[in-house]
Design a protein around this motif. Structure first.
Motif, short mmCIF file in Angstrom:
data_model
loop_
_atom_site.label_atom_id
_atom_site.label_comp_id
_atom_site.label_asym_id
_atom_site.label_seq_id
_atom_site.Cartn_x
_atom_site.Cartn_y
_atom_site.Cartn_z
N VAL A 405 0.83 -1.21 0.00
CA VAL A 405 0.00 0.00 0.00
C VAL A 405 0.86 1.25 0.00
CG1 VAL A 405 -1.66 1.33 1.37
CG2 VAL A 405 -1.96 -1.13 1.11
N GLY A 406 1.94 1.22 0.78
CA GLY A 406 2.81 2.39 0.84
C GLY A 406 3.56 2.66 -0.45
N SER A 407 3.76 1.63 -1.25
CA SER A 407 4.53 1.80 -2.48
C SER A 407 3.68 2.12 -3.70
CB SER A 407 5.34 0.53 -2.77
OG SER A 407 4.48 -0.54 -3.13
N ASP A 408 2.38 1.88 -3.60
CA ASP A 408 1.51 2.07 -4.76
C ASP A 408 0.38 3.04 -4.42
OD1 ASP A 408 -0.05 1.93 -7.00
OD2 ASP A 408 -0.24 -0.24 -7.03
N PRO A 409 0.48 4.29 -4.84
CA PRO A 409 -0.55 5.29 -4.51
C PRO A 409 -1.88 5.04 -5.20
CG PRO A 409 1.04 6.20 -6.07
CD PRO A 409 1.57 4.87 -5.65
N HIS A 410 -1.90 4.14 -6.17
CA HIS A 410 -3.14 3.87 -6.90
C HIS A 410 -4.06 2.91 -6.15
CE1 HIS A 410 -0.29 5.13 -10.15
NE2 HIS A 410 -1.34 5.83 -10.49
N ILE A 411 -3.56 2.25 -5.11
CA ILE A 411 -4.39 1.34 -4.34
C ILE A 411 -5.37 2.14 -3.49
CG2 ILE A 411 -4.40 -0.36 -2.48
CD1 ILE A 411 -1.74 -1.37 -3.46
N ASN A 412 -6.63 1.78 -3.57
CA ASN A 412 -7.64 2.42 -2.73
C ASN A 412 -7.56 1.81 -1.33
OD1 ASN A 412 -10.12 3.13 -1.41
ND2 ASN A 412 -10.98 3.65 -3.40
N LYS A 413 -6.89 2.51 -0.44
CA LYS A 413 -6.62 1.98 0.90
C LYS A 413 -7.91 1.74 1.68
CE LYS A 413 -4.02 5.53 1.80
NZ LYS A 413 -3.12 6.48 2.50
#
Length: 477
Positions: A405-413
Motif C-alpha cells: 500500500v505504501g509503495s503504490d498510490p493507486h491502491i484504494n486503501k
C-alpha cells in the motif's frame, strides 16, 4: 524478482503456516503469544539482529495498541452504557413499533445494524437476544409461518451485527487496518457502510426467508423463559401487528427517550464523518477543517460520545455514579484479550515491514498484476478460517500488505480495509467463538449452526468483496 525476494516470500509463507500451526494444533497457543513467537522467528529468518528484533516488536505492539486500544476501550464503554440504560431497547422499540410479520426480519436487521455501530458482535447479540426471542415467540404463536420463527428473526440480527463488526469502523478490526494503511477514517466508514448494506440484506432477511422454512430450530424453553419473562408483558390476544412499545427491559429504571438513545449511538459516527465532509465540501475553510479534524479523530469522537452518554444515559437518569463507574470498568474485561491480540498483530506487522518481506510481496504482485483488494480479502479469509480469529485475519493481512500500500498510490486503501474486513468474516465455523455463541443461544445442532452463521458470514464475506471490487472501478473520493 530476485533470489532474495523468493527467500523472503518463503519466510512469509512459513510464518503464516507457523502461526496457524501454533494456534490450531494441540499446542493451542493464545493468538497473542503465537503472533509474538512468529514475529521473532521472522526477524531471525530474515537476517535482523537481536536488538532490531526487540525494538521492532516493541515499536509495532506499542504503536498499534496506542492507535487502536483506546478506541476499542471507549467503544466498549459506550456499548455498556447503551445496554445498562435501556437505550438499545428504546432504539429497537422505536424501529419495530407497529411492524408486521412480513417486515419484521427487515426491521430486526435494521435494529441490529444501528445497535451494531459501537458494539462487538458477541455483546450486540447478547443484548438483542431478549428482543429476538420475544418477537420470534410472538410470531411462532400466530402459527402463520412455515419453519422456525427463531431463525426467521435471528438470522437478520446475526448478519447485521457480523457485517458491522468486520467491515465498518469503529470496530477493532477495521480500525487496526486503518492504522496500518493510514487510511482515511471517514471515507472508510462511507465505503464500509455502502458495502455492508447489501451484504447484511442478502445474508440477513433474504437468506432468512429462504432458510427459515427448512429448519425447526427452537431455543431451550428455560432460556426462553429467562429472556422473555423480563422483556414482555402480555397484552392479551396476539394480532398481526407486533407491538414493540413494551419491549424495554423491566429491570431498567427510568428508561431514556428514543431521541436520546439515537443521539448517543450516532454521535461518534457523525463526528468521525464530519472531517471527511468538511474536506470534501469546504476545503477553503481552514478553521472548520481544524475543528472537524480534531473532533473527527476516532479517539476524540468516541471520548466525546462517551462523555455525552454518561451525562444523558447516566447522570440524566439519576443513576448511581458508583454503579456507572463499576459498569464501565466491567466493560473492559471482555476486550482485554482482543487488545492483546491486536498488540501482537502490530508486532508481527512491523517485523514484516522491517525485514523487507513486504518488498518481496510488492515485487510479486507487480509481476502477476494481482488486485490488492483480492489479495487482502484472500489472506484475511485464509487466516481467519484457519486460526479461528477474525482479528488475526485482519492484522495478518494488514501486516503483509502495508508495504504494498505504501509503495503504490493507486491502491484504494479504504476499500482495501473493507475487503480485508469482509475476508475475515468468511466461513465462520467451529473454531470461532461466535459460532458457539449462536449455537448455544438458539440450541442448534452443529449442522443447523453451519446452515446459519457459517453460511451467513460466507455470504457477507463474498458480497463485501464483490462490492469493494465494484466500487474500486468508480472514481475515488
Amino acid at each position: 524478482m530476485t533470489g532474495h525476494d523468493i527467500s523472503l516470500l518463503i519466510v512469509a509463507v512459513c510464518s503464516i503456516l507457523l502461526l496457524v500451526l501454533l494456534i490450531v494444533s494441540k499446542l493451542r497457543f493464545h493468538p497473542m503469544i503465537a503472533l509474538l513467537v512468529v514475529a521473532v522467528c521472522v526477524g531471525f529468518a530474515s537476517g535482523l539482529d537481536t536488538e532490531s528484533i526487540l525494538n521492532t516488536i516493541e515499536e509495532g505492539a506499542g504503536g498499534t495498541l496506542g492507535g487502536v486500544g483506546l478506541q476499542v476501550a471507549l467503544g466498549a464503554m459506550i456499548g455498556k452504557l447503551l445496554g445498562d440504560s435501556g437505550a438499545s431497547d428504546q432504539i429497537a422499540s422505536t424501529i419495530l413499533k407497529r411492524s408486521t410479520n412480513r417486515t419484521l426480519p427487515w426491521l430486526m436487521g435494521a435494529v441490529a445494524f444501528i445497535i451494531g455501530i459501537p458494539m462487538f458482535f458477541e455483546v450486540g447479540l447478547i443484548m438483542l437476544l431478549p428482543l429476538v426471542f420475544t418477537v420470534a415467540a410472538k410470531v411462532e404463536k400466530q402459527g402463520n409461518i412455515k419453519g422456525s420463527a427463531f431463525v426467521l428473526i435471528g438470522v437478520p440480527v446475526v448478519a447485521a451485527l457480523a457485517t458491522m463488526h468486520g467491515m465498518v469502523p469503529p470496530h477493532p478490526g477495521p480500525l487496526t487496518a486503518i492504522a496500518g494503511f493510514k487510511s482515511n477514517l471517514g471515507v472508510t466508514m462511507i465505503y464500509g457502510t455502502i458495502c455492508a448494506i447489501p451484504a447484511a440484506i442478502l445474508g440477513g432477511p433474504v437468506y432468512a426467508k429462504f432458510i427459515a422454512p427448512r429448519m425447526t430450530v427452537r431455543p431451550d424453553q428455560q432460556l426462553l423463559n429467562q429472556y422473555t419473562a423480563l422483556s414482555v408483558e402480555s397484552k392479551g390476544k396476539i394480532s398481526d401487528q407486533i407491538d414493540a412499545s413494551n419491549f424495554t427491559a423491566a429491570t431498567v429504571e427510568k428508561p431514556v427517550s428514543p431521541v436520546t438513545a439515537f443521539i448517543v449511538v450516532l454521535l461518534p459516527m457523525l463526528m468521525m464523518l464530519s472531517h471527511t465532509l468538511a474536506e470534501t465540501l469546504f476545503k477553503k475553510s481552514v478553521t472548520l477543517n481544524i475543528i472537524t479534524g480534531f473532533i473527527g479523530e476516532p479517539f476524540i469522537a468516541l471520548l466525546i460520545g462517551l462523555i455525552v452518554g454518561i451525562i444523558l444515559l447516566g447522570y440524566g437518569r439519576g443513576a448511581d455514579t458508583q454503579k456507572i463507574r463499576d459498569s464501565l470498568g466491567a466493560s473492559l474485561k471482555p476486550i482485554a484479550g482482543i487488545l492483546l491480540i491486536i498488540a501482537g498483530g502490530g508486532a508481527f506487522a512491523k517485523i514484516l515491514v522491517n525485514s523487507h518481506v513486504g518488498d518481496a510481496i510488492i515485487h510479486l504482485s507487480s509481476g502477476l498484476k494481482l488486485s490488492a483488494i483480492a489479495i487482502g480479502w484472500l489472506i484475511a479469509a485464509l487466516l481467519s478460517v484457519t486460526t479461528g480469529s477474525a482479528t488475526v485475519g485482519i492484522v495478518g493481512a494488514t501486516g503483509l500488505l502495508a508495504p504494498l500500500v505504501g509503495s503504490d498510490p493507486h491502491i484504494n486503501k479504504e476499500l482495501l480495509v473493507v475487503a480485508i474486513g469482509a475476508g475475515s468474516l468468511f466461513f465462520n465455523y467451529a473454531n470461532h467463538a461466535g459460532f458457539w455463541l449462536v449455537k448455544e443461544s438458539f440450541s442448534m445442532s452443529m449442522g443447523e449452526t453451519f446452515k446459519t452463521i457459517t453460511i451467513i458470514q460466507s455470504i457477507i464475506g463474498i458480497v463485501g468483496l464483490i462490492m469493494a471490487l465494484l466500487l474500486n472501478l468508480l472514481p475515488h473520493f
